[in-house]
Design a protein around this motif. Structure first.
Motif, mmCIF file in Angstrom:
data_model
loop_
_atom_site.group_PDB
_atom_site.id
_atom_site.type_symbol
_atom_site.label_atom_id
_atom_site.label_comp_id
_atom_site.label_asym_id
_atom_site.label_seq_id
_atom_site.Cartn_x
_atom_site.Cartn_y
_atom_site.Cartn_z
ATOM 1 N N LEU A 278 39.123 34.633 37.484
ATOM 2 C CA LEU A 278 38.392 35.885 37.689
ATOM 3 C C LEU A 278 37.743 35.932 39.069
ATOM 4 N N LEU A 279 37.834 34.792 39.761
ATOM 5 C CA LEU A 279 37.307 34.725 41.119
ATOM 6 C C LEU A 279 38.271 35.424 42.068
ATOM 7 N N ASN A 280 39.564 35.156 41.864
ATOM 8 C CA ASN A 280 40.591 35.824 42.648
ATOM 9 C C ASN A 280 41.595 36.465 41.705
ATOM 10 N N PRO A 281 41.192 37.528 41.023
ATOM 11 C CA PRO A 281 42.134 38.112 40.079
ATOM 12 C C PRO A 281 43.331 38.685 40.830
ATOM 13 N N PRO A 282 44.494 38.683 40.190
ATOM 14 C CA PRO A 282 45.646 39.242 40.882
ATOM 15 C C PRO A 282 45.437 40.729 41.141
ATOM 16 N N ALA A 283 46.059 41.242 42.190
ATOM 17 C CA ALA A 283 45.961 42.668 42.467
ATOM 18 C C ALA A 283 46.672 43.438 41.360
ATOM 19 N N GLY A 284 46.314 44.695 41.201
ATOM 20 C CA GLY A 284 46.972 45.526 40.211
ATOM 21 C C GLY A 284 46.543 45.171 38.808
ATOM 22 N N CYS A 285 47.483 45.162 37.886
ATOM 23 C CA CYS A 285 47.184 44.823 36.496
ATOM 24 C C CYS A 285 47.007 43.313 36.381
ATOM 25 N N PRO A 286 45.902 42.835 35.766
ATOM 26 C CA PRO A 286 45.682 41.385 35.730
ATOM 27 C C PRO A 286 46.737 40.641 34.918
ATOM 28 N N MET A 295 56.643 45.707 36.695
ATOM 29 C CA MET A 295 57.309 46.600 37.656
ATOM 30 C C MET A 295 56.545 46.487 38.976
ATOM 31 N N ASP A 296 57.108 47.069 40.017
ATOM 32 C CA ASP A 296 56.458 46.965 41.328
ATOM 33 C C ASP A 296 55.048 47.533 41.321
ATOM 34 N N VAL A 297 54.898 48.674 40.660
ATOM 35 C CA VAL A 297 53.600 49.345 40.678
ATOM 36 C C VAL A 297 52.510 48.474 40.036
ATOM 37 N N CYS A 298 52.906 47.611 39.080
ATOM 38 C CA CYS A 298 51.937 46.757 38.376
ATOM 39 C C CYS A 298 51.272 45.764 39.324
ATOM 40 N N ARG A 299 51.982 45.405 40.386
ATOM 41 C CA ARG A 299 51.453 44.404 41.319
ATOM 42 C C ARG A 299 50.412 44.978 42.258
ATOM 43 N N THR A 300 50.334 46.304 42.320
ATOM 44 C CA THR A 300 49.418 46.897 43.298
ATOM 45 C C THR A 300 48.342 47.754 42.652
ATOM 46 N N THR A 301 48.650 48.401 41.541
ATOM 47 C CA THR A 301 47.733 49.387 41.003
ATOM 48 C C THR A 301 47.362 49.062 39.566
ATOM 49 N N MET A 302 46.059 49.059 39.258
ATOM 50 C CA MET A 302 45.613 48.884 37.882
ATOM 51 C C MET A 302 45.806 50.212 37.153
ATOM 52 N N PRO A 303 46.568 50.204 36.072
ATOM 53 C CA PRO A 303 46.761 51.462 35.347
ATOM 54 C C PRO A 303 45.479 51.880 34.629
ATOM 55 N N HIS A 312 44.750 55.980 20.155
ATOM 56 C CA HIS A 312 45.345 54.708 20.583
ATOM 57 C C HIS A 312 45.432 54.688 22.116
ATOM 58 N N PHE A 313 44.558 53.875 22.723
ATOM 59 C CA PHE A 313 44.469 53.811 24.177
ATOM 60 C C PHE A 313 45.144 52.543 24.690
ATOM 61 N N ALA A 314 45.805 52.657 25.827
ATOM 62 C CA ALA A 314 46.340 51.467 26.477
ATOM 63 C C ALA A 314 46.328 51.700 27.978
ATOM 64 N N ALA A 315 46.141 50.599 28.717
ATOM 65 C CA ALA A 315 46.169 50.661 30.175
ATOM 66 C C ALA A 315 47.424 49.940 30.636
ATOM 67 N N CYS A 316 48.531 50.666 30.721
ATOM 68 C CA CYS A 316 49.797 50.031 31.076
ATOM 69 C C CYS A 316 50.728 51.050 31.730
ATOM 70 N N HIS A 317 51.332 50.639 32.841
ATOM 71 C CA HIS A 317 52.227 51.543 33.575
ATOM 72 C C HIS A 317 53.487 51.898 32.795
ATOM 73 N N LEU A 318 53.824 51.063 31.788
ATOM 74 C CA LEU A 318 55.044 51.344 31.028
ATOM 75 C C LEU A 318 54.999 52.732 30.392
ATOM 76 N N TYR A 319 53.785 53.199 30.109
ATOM 77 C CA TYR A 319 53.660 54.462 29.372
ATOM 78 C C TYR A 319 53.212 55.604 30.272
ATOM 79 N N GLU A 320 53.102 55.331 31.570
ATOM 80 C CA GLU A 320 52.704 56.377 32.511
ATOM 81 C C GLU A 320 53.940 57.220 32.806
ATOM 82 N N THR A 321 53.824 58.522 32.656
ATOM 83 C CA THR A 321 54.950 59.374 33.023
ATOM 84 C C THR A 321 54.691 59.934 34.408
#
Lengths: 322, 353
Positions: A278-286, A295-303, A312-321
């Motif tokens: 948690l000191l150096n969390p990965p960029a984007g989605c942890p 996917m590429d977007v997961c490495r840069t942007t937190m959904p 039913h809530f989720a924070a995941c790019h898989l379901y982003e349209t």
């Protein structure tokens, strides 16, 4: 304005300052709990779940600090109360069954003295006969005999001690009970008794329960709605059945798949890799370094968390349209 | 037949000295053996107070039994000659519950792998030593480059526990006693550790004794199971029989108390059984479970149940099964091995007592 929720947490951020930089234990978490609802927060060690428990009661100590966000109890912003005002809210309006609470009972004081002390500290002292009646009723509520009041903690089993802690937490009939790992270190048979007790008293009082834990099985049977924490973020939340039947977030899916069952032997499936620092969390989605669907977007942007199905809530790019 | 490690009628009583007047029987007349010929996986399941930790400490020679004996290749563990003692220390390895306590925080994790190599002279050169460590780490699914040279605090609990599995593997033991190896590890990492233990069993022929309170993982990884209750065997046998259809009321209670990760699965706890009958014993002989048992009969508070062999590969210490032939405690090994091919003709099952 009517608020349907008894407790609302909005954009909560809690950091621990270390020489190497801030540890983002809770990183922008929002959720709400309705009156009388049982809500579970589940996560692995270091996911931030216990830090949330302490934040709700304003019990974060340095080097930890609430950086941002809001916690409202029945419309009152707890983070803006003075220390004295907060002290009066604790136990009376929101109470905590702390992790390992049963081991923090004072070994040299009888149970009745410890309960009396709690009442006095919160300005609700009762004396003589009134206290005896109160104590008997309180202990009965958690399924303990009246005689337990005259005992010392060492004379009680782990399950009984934990029920004493629940009794203390409900002594002033709060609206919200926060229970942090209420059954860890208890035998499996005793776990059931403690959860059963907690469930019974909260429904009698109409209090909401926020139960914090790591055991998905226990959660499946003790709460109505679950929030899944990963690396300081709430990655999914849903009604218990929806979450177990049709989990959306890959972390939840893999976590549920990794749990051993009793329906025939199967190859155990773990989740590859380890939780991030948690000191150096990965960029984007942890979760992206461990995610099989990355996917590429997961490495840069937190959904952002989104309601993909009703409730039913989720924070995941898989379901982003797009 | 001389097995690798045998516990013969061992009992352990604590207390009863000058200071502690009351006795606690932690383990009562327990017999169990690991042949070492066929690699087996045996789970020993119990709650706190069941005697499972005492059993681990006895098998590791950390404490001595009050009565009975523990034999390593036929010789009493307490009086092993130096050479056999060394062989025992190599053949029998342990993995403990807490992957945080076994590491010295001031040493790199390499230290924990290097010491057995040094102590047992496993490598002649530095390169050999590194190769051995790398091989062991790879076997348990760790990247040597990402693991060696680090300090314990830089690794997760799951990684540390896998290092302990790698360490045990270095010595090519015949038996690993794993005492709650995953109970302090996060759920998502448990399967990986258990899988690496199973791999050691399957690929290197190492027998496993898996000590746990968790029936679900015991069911998933073991072939045989022993359920302990207050220091005595409640039920034992093929795990595929015992866990899906428990016979002893205590095993039923345990199975019914597991909160399965399915909100619609029953979770009954004490309700799984019903109210105890409330019979009270007069003397010293009684079933240890009588006070919680809804099926308790007069005989349960008059006699201590022996094991009853209800099927070739299972036995229960419960008078509900009193019609089945008695299985003497020291013949408990006969019910094991049902889940794997027998190396040689097993003792035939005789239906009369």
């Amino acid at each position: 304005m009517s608020e349907p929720n008894v407790l609302r947490v909005e954009g909560l951020r809690v950091h621990y300052q270390t020489p190497a930089g801030p540890v983002k234990a809770v990183d922008g978490v929002s959720f709400a709990v309705r009156p009388g609802e049982r809500f579970g927060l589940v996560g692995e060690s270091g996911s931030g779940k216990s830090t949330i428990a302490l934040s709700l009661l304003r019990m974060i100590k340095p080097p930890g600090r609430v950086e941002d966000g809001s916690v409202t109890l029945d419309g009152v912003e707890l983070l803006e109360l003075t220390d004295e005002e907060m002290r009066r809210v604790r136990l009376a309006r929101i109470s905590l069954v702390a992790q390992g609470a049963m081991n923090s009972l004072n070994p040299v004081k009888r149970i009745r003295e410890q309960i009396a002390l709690g009442l006095r500290e919160h300005g609700a002292a009762r004396e003589g006969r009134a206290f005896d009646t109160f104590l008997t009723e309180l202990l009965e509520r958690v399924g303990l005999r009246r005689g337990v009041g005259d005992m010392f903690p060492h004379e009680l089993s782990g399950g009984m001690k934990q029920r004493v802690c629940i009794a203390m937490a409900i002594s002033l009939e709060p609206q919200v009970i926060v229970a942090d790992e209420p059954t860890s270190a208890l035998d499996v048979v005793v776990q059931w008794q403690v959860i059963d007790t907690l469930r019974r008293v909260q429904s009698e009082l109409g209090a909401a329960v926020i139960q914090i834990g790591h055991d998905m099985g226990l959660m499946a049977h003790s709460v109505e709605r679950i929030g899944v924490m990963y690396a300081g973020k709430l990655v999914e939340s849903a009604a218990v059945r929806d979450l177990f039947r049709a989990p959306l977030h890959p972390y939840t899916q893999l976590l549920i798949a990794s749990l051993p069952s009793l329906d025939g032997k199967e190859r155990l499936q773990g989740i590859a890799g380890s939780p991030p620092s948690l000191l150096n969390p990965p960029a984007g989605c942890p979760f992206h370094p461990r995610c099989p669907f990355v996917m590429d977007v997961c490495r840069t942007t937190m959904p952002p968390p989104r309601e993909h199905r009703p409730g039913h809530f989720a924070a995941c790019h898989l379901y982003e349209t797009s | 037949m001389t097995g690798l490690l045998e516990a013969r009628n061992i009992s352990k009583v604590f207390g009863a000295g000058l200071v502690h007047k009351t006795q606690t029987i932690a383990l009562r007349d327990f017999t169990f053996s690991i042949s070492g010929e066929t690699p087996s996986v045996t789970a020993i399941v119990g709650e706190s107070g069941s005697g499972k930790t005492t059993l681990v400490r006895l098998l590791l020679g950390l404490i001595a039994p009050t009565s009975g004996e523990i034999l390593y290749r036929g010789q009493d563990l307490r009086h092993l000659p130096a050479q056999q003692r060394r062989a025992y220390l190599r053949d029998v390895q342990a993995i403990f519950q807490d992957p945080f306590e076994v590491f010295n925080p001031f040493y790199k994790v390499d230290h924990v792998l290097e010491s057995p190599i040094r102590n047992f002279g496993l490598a002649r050169t530095r390169q050999q030593r590194r190769d051995l460590m790398a091989e062991a780490l790879s076997t348990v699914g760790l990247q040597p480059a990402e693991t060696l040279g680090r300090y314990p605090h830089q690794l997760s609990g799951g990684q540390r526990q896998r290092i302990m599995v790698a360490r045990a593997l270095l010595l090519r033991p015949r038996l690993i006693i794993a005492d709650e190896p995953v109970s302090m590890v996060d759920a998502s990492l448990r399967a990986t550790i258990l899988n690496s233990l199973l791999k050691l069993n399957q690929e290197f022929g190492i027998s496993l004794v898996y000590i746990t309170h968790d029936l679900t993982t015991a069911y998933q990884i073991s072939e045989d199971i022993i359920v302990l209750y207050r220091g005595a065997v409640a039920e034992a046998g093929d795990v595929q029989l015992v866990v899906p259809q428990p016979e002893h009321p205590y095993t039923k209670l345990l199975v019914g108390s597991i909160p399965l990760a399915d909100p619609d699965a029953p979770w009954q706890g004490e309700r799984a059984l019903g109210a105890p009958t409330g019979l009270a014993p007069n003397g010293d002989s009684y079933c240890a479970f009588h006070d919680r048992c809804p099926y308790a009969m007069p005989v349960c508070v008059e006699q201590t149940p022996s094991l009853f062999r209800t099927a070739p590969h299972r036995a229960s210490a419960c008078f509900l099964h009193g019609d089945a032939p008695i299985l003497p405690n020291d013949r408990i090994d006969e019910v094991f091995g049902g889940g794997r091919p027998a190396p040689d003709a097993a003792t035939p099952f005789v239906a009369e007592s």
